[in-house]
Design a protein around this motif. Sequence first.
Motif, PDB file in Angstrom:
ATOM      1  N   ALA A 197       0.872  -1.171   0.000  1.00 27.51           N
ATOM      2  CA  ALA A 197       0.000   0.000   0.000  1.00 27.51           C
ATOM      3  C   ALA A 197       0.910   1.223   0.000  1.00 27.51           C
ATOM      4  O   ALA A 197       1.781   1.345   0.857  1.00 27.51           O
ATOM      5  CB  ALA A 197      -0.900   0.004   1.238  1.00 27.51           C
ATOM      6  N   ILE A 198       0.717   2.115  -0.962  1.00 25.98           N
ATOM      7  CA  ILE A 198       1.667   3.204  -1.153  1.00 25.98           C
ATOM      8  C   ILE A 198       0.945   4.435  -1.693  1.00 25.98           C
ATOM      9  O   ILE A 198      -0.136   4.322  -2.305  1.00 25.98           O
ATOM     10  CB  ILE A 198       2.783   2.741  -2.130  1.00 25.98           C
ATOM     11  CG1 ILE A 198       3.997   3.653  -2.080  1.00 25.98           C
ATOM     12  CG2 ILE A 198       2.249   2.606  -3.548  1.00 25.98           C
ATOM     13  CD1 ILE A 198       5.229   3.075  -2.781  1.00 25.98           C
ATOM     14  N   SER A 199       1.525   5.595  -1.466  1.00 28.87           N
ATOM     15  CA  SER A 199       0.927   6.823  -1.979  1.00 28.87           C
ATOM     16  C   SER A 199       0.896   6.811  -3.507  1.00 28.87           C
ATOM     17  O   SER A 199       1.847   6.397  -4.165  1.00 28.87           O
ATOM     18  CB  SER A 199       1.725   8.034  -1.494  1.00 28.87           C
ATOM     19  OG  SER A 199       1.283   9.210  -2.131  1.00 28.87           O
ATOM     20  N   LYS A 200      -0.210   7.298  -4.036  1.00 28.76           N
ATOM     21  CA  LYS A 200      -0.365   7.327  -5.493  1.00 28.76           C
ATOM     22  C   LYS A 200       0.721   8.164  -6.156  1.00 28.76           C
ATOM     23  O   LYS A 200       1.208   7.823  -7.245  1.00 28.76           O
ATOM     24  CB  LYS A 200      -1.744   7.892  -5.839  1.00 28.76           C
ATOM     25  CG  LYS A 200      -2.233   7.576  -7.235  1.00 28.76           C
ATOM     26  CD  LYS A 200      -3.716   7.922  -7.375  1.00 28.76           C
ATOM     27  CE  LYS A 200      -4.250   7.405  -8.715  1.00 28.76           C
ATOM     28  NZ  LYS A 200      -5.716   7.623  -8.811  1.00 28.76           N
ATOM     29  N   VAL A 201       1.144   9.261  -5.485  1.00 30.54           N
ATOM     30  CA  VAL A 201       2.176  10.114  -6.094  1.00 30.54           C
ATOM     31  C   VAL A 201       3.529   9.424  -6.142  1.00 30.54           C
ATOM     32  O   VAL A 201       4.380   9.760  -6.960  1.00 30.54           O
ATOM     33  CB  VAL A 201       2.306  11.459  -5.335  1.00 30.54           C
ATOM     34  CG1 VAL A 201       1.023  12.245  -5.377  1.00 30.54           C
ATOM     35  CG2 VAL A 201       2.769  11.260  -3.904  1.00 30.54           C
ATOM     36  N   ALA A 202       3.725   8.422  -5.266  1.00 30.46           N
ATOM     37  CA  ALA A 202       5.024   7.753  -5.189  1.00 30.46           C
ATOM     38  C   ALA A 202       5.225   6.722  -6.286  1.00 30.46           C
ATOM     39  O   ALA A 202       6.357   6.303  -6.548  1.00 30.46           O
ATOM     40  CB  ALA A 202       5.193   7.089  -3.827  1.00 30.46           C
ATOM     41  N   VAL A 203       4.134   6.286  -6.909  1.00 28.54           N
ATOM     42  CA  VAL A 203       4.254   5.235  -7.945  1.00 28.54           C
ATOM     43  C   VAL A 203       3.668   5.686  -9.284  1.00 28.54           C
ATOM     44  O   VAL A 203       3.417   4.864 -10.165  1.00 28.54           O
ATOM     45  CB  VAL A 203       3.566   3.928  -7.490  1.00 28.54           C
ATOM     46  CG1 VAL A 203       4.347   3.266  -6.379  1.00 28.54           C
ATOM     47  CG2 VAL A 203       2.125   4.178  -7.065  1.00 28.54           C
ATOM     48  N   LYS A 204       3.490   6.969  -9.438  1.00 24.91           N
ATOM     49  CA  LYS A 204       2.901   7.489 -10.686  1.00 24.91           C
ATOM     50  C   LYS A 204       3.698   7.038 -11.906  1.00 24.91           C
ATOM     51  O   LYS A 204       3.145   6.543 -12.896  1.00 24.91           O
ATOM     52  CB  LYS A 204       2.837   9.013 -10.618  1.00 24.91           C
ATOM     53  CG  LYS A 204       2.229   9.648 -11.859  1.00 24.91           C
ATOM     54  CD  LYS A 204       2.209  11.169 -11.732  1.00 24.91           C
ATOM     55  CE  LYS A 204       1.639  11.800 -12.999  1.00 24.91           C
ATOM     56  NZ  LYS A 204       1.662  13.287 -12.909  1.00 24.91           N
ATOM     57  N   LYS A 205       5.018   7.201 -11.855  1.00 25.92           N
ATOM     58  CA  LYS A 205       5.862   6.853 -12.998  1.00 25.92           C
ATOM     59  C   LYS A 205       5.852   5.353 -13.258  1.00 25.92           C
ATOM     60  O   LYS A 205       5.764   4.917 -14.415  1.00 25.92           O
ATOM     61  CB  LYS A 205       7.293   7.326 -12.735  1.00 25.92           C
ATOM     62  CG  LYS A 205       8.243   7.069 -13.898  1.00 25.92           C
ATOM     63  CD  LYS A 205       9.623   7.661 -13.639  1.00 25.92           C
ATOM     64  CE  LYS A 205      10.343   6.892 -12.550  1.00 25.92           C
ATOM     65  NZ  LYS A 205      11.753   7.361 -12.367  1.00 25.92           N
ATOM     66  N   GLU A 206       5.910   4.558 -12.200  1.00 27.98           N
ATOM     67  CA  GLU A 206       5.958   3.090 -12.367  1.00 27.98           C
ATOM     68  C   GLU A 206       4.652   2.555 -12.954  1.00 27.98           C
ATOM     69  O   GLU A 206       4.671   1.598 -13.742  1.00 27.98           O
ATOM     70  CB  GLU A 206       6.246   2.427 -11.024  1.00 27.98           C
ATOM     71  CG  GLU A 206       7.672   2.588 -10.517  1.00 27.98           C
ATOM     72  CD  GLU A 206       7.946   3.936  -9.881  1.00 27.98           C
ATOM     73  OE1 GLU A 206       9.109   4.216  -9.560  1.00 27.98           O
ATOM     74  OE2 GLU A 206       6.972   4.717  -9.690  1.00 27.98           O
ATOM     75  N   ILE A 207       3.535   3.163 -12.597  1.00 22.39           N
ATOM     76  CA  ILE A 207       2.254   2.737 -13.161  1.00 22.39           C
ATOM     77  C   ILE A 207       2.161   3.127 -14.635  1.00 22.39           C
ATOM     78  O   ILE A 207       1.716   2.336 -15.475  1.00 22.39           O
ATOM     79  CB  ILE A 207       1.081   3.326 -12.347  1.00 22.39           C
ATOM     80  CG1 ILE A 207       0.998   2.608 -10.997  1.00 22.39           C
ATOM     81  CG2 ILE A 207      -0.237   3.205 -13.101  1.00 22.39           C
ATOM     82  CD1 ILE A 207      -0.070   3.132 -10.075  1.00 22.39           C
ATOM     83  N   GLU A 208       2.623   4.339 -14.947  1.00 24.29           N
ATOM     84  CA  GLU A 208       2.624   4.773 -16.350  1.00 24.29           C
ATOM     85  C   GLU A 208       3.509   3.880 -17.206  1.00 24.29           C
ATOM     86  O   GLU A 208       3.189   3.588 -18.371  1.00 24.29           O
ATOM     87  CB  GLU A 208       3.096   6.225 -16.444  1.00 24.29           C
ATOM     88  CG  GLU A 208       2.099   7.236 -15.900  1.00 24.29           C
ATOM     89  CD  GLU A 208       2.662   8.648 -15.876  1.00 24.29           C
ATOM     90  OE1 GLU A 208       3.880   8.808 -16.142  1.00 24.29           O
ATOM     91  OE2 GLU A 208       1.892   9.583 -15.581  1.00 24.29           O
ATOM     92  N   ASN A 209       4.630   3.414 -16.640  1.00 21.80           N
ATOM     93  CA  ASN A 209       5.565   2.559 -17.375  1.00 21.80           C
ATOM     94  C   ASN A 209       5.207   1.080 -17.306  1.00 21.80           C
ATOM     95  O   ASN A 209       5.960   0.230 -17.795  1.00 21.80           O
ATOM     96  CB  ASN A 209       6.984   2.755 -16.832  1.00 21.80           C
ATOM     97  CG  ASN A 209       7.518   4.153 -17.103  1.00 21.80           C
ATOM     98  OD1 ASN A 209       7.055   4.834 -18.009  1.00 21.80           O
ATOM     99  ND2 ASN A 209       8.482   4.580 -16.302  1.00 21.80           N
TER     100      ASN A 209
END
Length: 289
Positions: A234-246
Amino acid sequence: MTLKELSFFYKLCDNPQVTQVAQELNISQSAISLAIKSLENKLNEQLFDRLGKKLVLNERGRFFKEKTYSHYLAIKDAKNIFQKNKLAGQMKIAASKTISNYIMPDIYFDFLSQYKEVKFDIETINSTIILEKVLDSKLDIGLIETDFTHSNIIREKLYDDELIIVTSDENYPRTSYIDTIDKKWILREIGSGTREIFINKLGKHTEKLDIFMELHGFEEIKKIVMDNKDCITAISKVAVKKEIENKQLFEIKLKNFEFKREFYLIYHKNKSNNLLFKTFIEYLKNKLH
């Protein structure tokens, strides 16, 4: 020694005529004489030879002037520093890891670029420690993820955030109940705002989690989850924005829970609201709202 005593001393260094100096400063001769006598008493040295109505600098006085005059000018300049530039000073700021790593860097940089006489003493620590330091007046400003109240702390909302559940397993169902997730949980350490919000929201469902590891940093957590498809976090959405996009990580939406949260600005209720403090808070709010 007072600045007034030193001011009279340096005036008399240039002009030994007490009467003329008194007229120039629009004060009595006795006021100057008393100030010089007070200065000499504090130093336990005679700085002038008394020749009639003149105070003539002697060898000890010349030595004292040589050693002190540059410092006197610096102190006089320091008295006027905030008149010349009201937005000057050093602020002590601490932010929790999500805020510090993913939200604040550009804000710090832009503010310091605009106000050259400002310095920041920045810490990245968890929300619990920030609260303690603000209560002890060891910080000017705290930026935290934890919702709380305390009679000695002013709290203001800064930013809306959301915790999301992510895995690197692209084949795992994109919606699930929390109770049916059969993966190893990698969570933040006890005391972090991210963990507290997640655990408190789950309540009794926490007992069914397979908490495999607890770590201090988001980057370490992300690396483990990306390298191991049997892990989840469980993690902040802002912390994984790039990883989700990639497409390195994939969000699993929960059917029975949402993890909305707010970031807060906190400071001690007795904190002085000087211009620098107020300007930075206003700048921060404008950037995040």
